[in-house]
Design an enzyme around this catalytic site. Structure first.
Site, PDB file in Angstrom:
ATOM      1  N   LYS A   1      40.226  45.003  32.461  1.00 42.13           N
ATOM      2  CA  LYS A   1      40.946  45.592  33.583  1.00 42.13           C
ATOM      3  C   LYS A   1      40.208  45.271  34.891  1.00 42.13           C
ATOM      4  CE  LYS A   1      40.938  50.088  33.981  1.00 42.13           C
ATOM      5  NZ  LYS A   1      41.059  51.493  33.585  1.00 42.13           N
ATOM      6  N   ARG A   2      38.893  45.314  34.793  1.00 41.70           N
ATOM      7  CA  ARG A   2      38.072  45.053  35.983  1.00 41.70           C
ATOM      8  C   ARG A   2      38.271  43.624  36.519  1.00 41.70           C
ATOM      9  NH1 ARG A   2      33.453  46.630  33.464  1.00 41.70           N
ATOM     10  NH2 ARG A   2      34.461  48.461  32.620  1.00 41.70           N
TER      11      ARG A   2
END
Ligand code: GLU
Length: 511
Positions: A267-268
């Site tokens: 997600k990062r």
């Protein structure tokens, strides 16, 4: 091996704890394709036994994503089916008997250790070589469980409702093997696996027990899931062996990881590199953290599904563009790659661009209308909008590009790239455009050819190269250096707007 008369039944079994990562949607897709190709059923089972991880809205979000992708299940909490309930929290009562059966057969045991007991165990057995000791064959005989306590003590603790869990008793020195549809022969040394909890103190099963019991009760024939679950496979295989027999076990396929710029796509990475990683926008209700989705970024579901299919699979040729029907026809789990698939956002956009090009205006209409209306463009004539979509769709990479590429057909540009024209602007050009407006005004016809003819004849008469006048005209009508043929644009926006925009820009240029 699958029995010949057995119907293919596959499942996607998400825990509703947050947004749906593109790896999750790819798992859905491969399940779906396999089911459809084999005339089987695709089941959605919500694995929500971990109440501490409950997230409001996460289950609904899964339905919304599947619907957007066009990958709707045949059986699910919403659609029903013969093997319900399809939400594990509603199946709580069915798991304990299996856990008890394992205890009775000596494959599992009751453990009464408190949190403090467990902390002490970790502190006492910690060594440099083993910094986080697990509850396993080395320590189990030193803990408070039905292997170390007398039957009377155990009975007593159970009768007085002492909080307890049920743990699997991992056998020592056993090779646990199975044939994965992608990785072929896979083996694990039982000594490396801890005594996982199967039933928790609140009576809820853990994922390990629930997944096996439900795959059995729901008659699942093939189980596809991400490779991150491979390390759990030995526990699941033993549970199959102890409870139902290995001949009943589904065929497993552990799908390769999706890789980002540095290892597993996270997600990062999305936030860091500016691309979406979730299917749709998701805001975590606990932290308010927002994660962007492919849908809202401007991807078509057809493109999203296509690019996901190709992350770890191909049909053995160079072909890259596949419709869902073609994928159903061509897909085979044997052609899924073993190694991780690299996600490339530029390539993802290419798929979208191709799908926008391939789509007809009718298919894009409702999305484009929504995109324009959300930015206060008033659409009164749907047929006109369709003609604009046809005219500009080849210039759009993301659906959201339709705004910039078509807004000037509906309203005069808010900003004009005057600097693109100014350096070469002169009185002769200014006179040309004034005269051009007069001639346009006087013309009885309004079509692309008429406008172009007036323009070119006048340019010849004034001895100016038409090429030198087309850029200014484009800036006047569009605001910037883009868009389809400029006479086509004039034709679409109409006589009054064309003359108006030319005059407004002339004022600014001659200022
Ligand atoms: N509940 C697991 C998950 O959240 C499912 C893994 C499996 O398919 O066995 O992904």
């Amino acid at each position: 091996m699958q029995k010949s008369n057995e119907k293919v039944r596959v499942r996607f079994a998400p825990s509703p704890t947050g947004g749906l990562h593109l790896g999750g949607v790819r798992t859905v897709l491969y399940n779906y394709l396999f089911a459809k190709k084999n005339g089987g059923k695709f089941i959605l089972r919500i694995e929500d036994t971990d109440q501490t991880r409950f997230v409001d809205g996460a289950e609904q979000y899964i339905y919304d994503c599947l619907k957007w992708c066009g990958l709707e299940p045949d059986e699910s909490p919403l659609h029903g089916g013969d093997y319900g309930p399809y939400r594990q929290s509603e199946r709580k009562a069915s798991y304990r008997e299996y856990a008890e059966q394992l205890v009775k057969n000596g494959n599992a045991y009751y453990a009464f250790d408190t949190t403090q007991d467990l902390e002490e165990m970790r502190a006492n057995f910690k060594t440099d070589l083993n910094p986080s000791p697990q509850y396993d064959a080395h320590v189990r005989m030193k803990m408070k469980n039905s292997l170390t306590l007398s039957p009377e003590e155990v009975d007593n603790l159970l009768k007085t409702n002492t909080p307890h869990v049920i743990r699997i008793k991992m056998p020592s020195n056993e090779m646990i093997s199975f044939t994965d549809m992608i990785h072929q022969e896979v083996s694990f040394d039982s000594n490396t696996v801890d005594d996982k909890v199967l039933l928790k103190a609140d009576g809820m099963p853990t994922y390990h027990l629930a997944v096996v019991v439900d795959d059995y009760l729901m008659k699942i024939t093939h189980a596809f899931r991400g490779e991150e679950w491979l390390s759990s496979a030995p526990v699941h295989i033993l549970l199959w062996k102890y409870l139902f027999g290995l001949d009943q076990m589904p065929q497993w396929a552990h799908l390769p990881l999706i890789l980002g710029p540095n290892g597993k796509l996270s997600k990062r990475d999305g936030a860091k590199f500016g691309f979406p990683v979730y299917a749709m926008n998701w805001t975590d209700p606990r932290s308010n953290e927002f994660t962007e989705g492919f849908k809202e970024k401007g991807f078509l579901p057809s493109a999203f599904v296509n690019l996901l299919a190709l992350l770890g699979w191909n049909d053995g040729t160079e072909k890259e563009l596949f419709s869902l029907d073609e994928l159903i026809h061509q897909f085979s789990i044997e052609r899924v790659h073993k190694s991780g698939a690299k996600f490339d956002y530029e390539k993802a956009k290419w798929f979208n661009q191709e799908w926008i090009k391939q789509s007809v205006a009718d298919e894009l209409l409702s999305d484009v209308k929504q995109i324009l209306e959300a930015k206060d463009v008033i659409i009164t004539d749907v047929d006109f909008l369709k003609s604009i979509i046809e005219l500009v769709k080849d210039r759009c990479v993301l659906m959201t590009d339709f705004y910039e590429q078509s807004v000037y057909f509906f309203k005069a540009p808010q900003t004009l790239d005057i600097e693109a024209v100014k350096p070469k602007w002169n009185k002769a050009k200014s006179d040309f455009f004034s005269e051009f407006c007069t001639q346009l005004e006087a013309s009885n016809d309004w079509d692309t050819i008429t406008i172009e003819t007036i323009f070119k004849n006048l340019a010849t008469e004034k001895n100016i190269k038409p090429g030198e006048l087309q850029l200014p005209m484009r800036i006047m009508l569009v605001g910037g250096k883009f868009g389809p043929a400029v006479f086509e644009i004039a034709n679409k926006i109409g006589k009054a707007a064309t003359i108006n925009r030319i005059n407004t820009t002339l004022v600014e240029l001659n200022h």
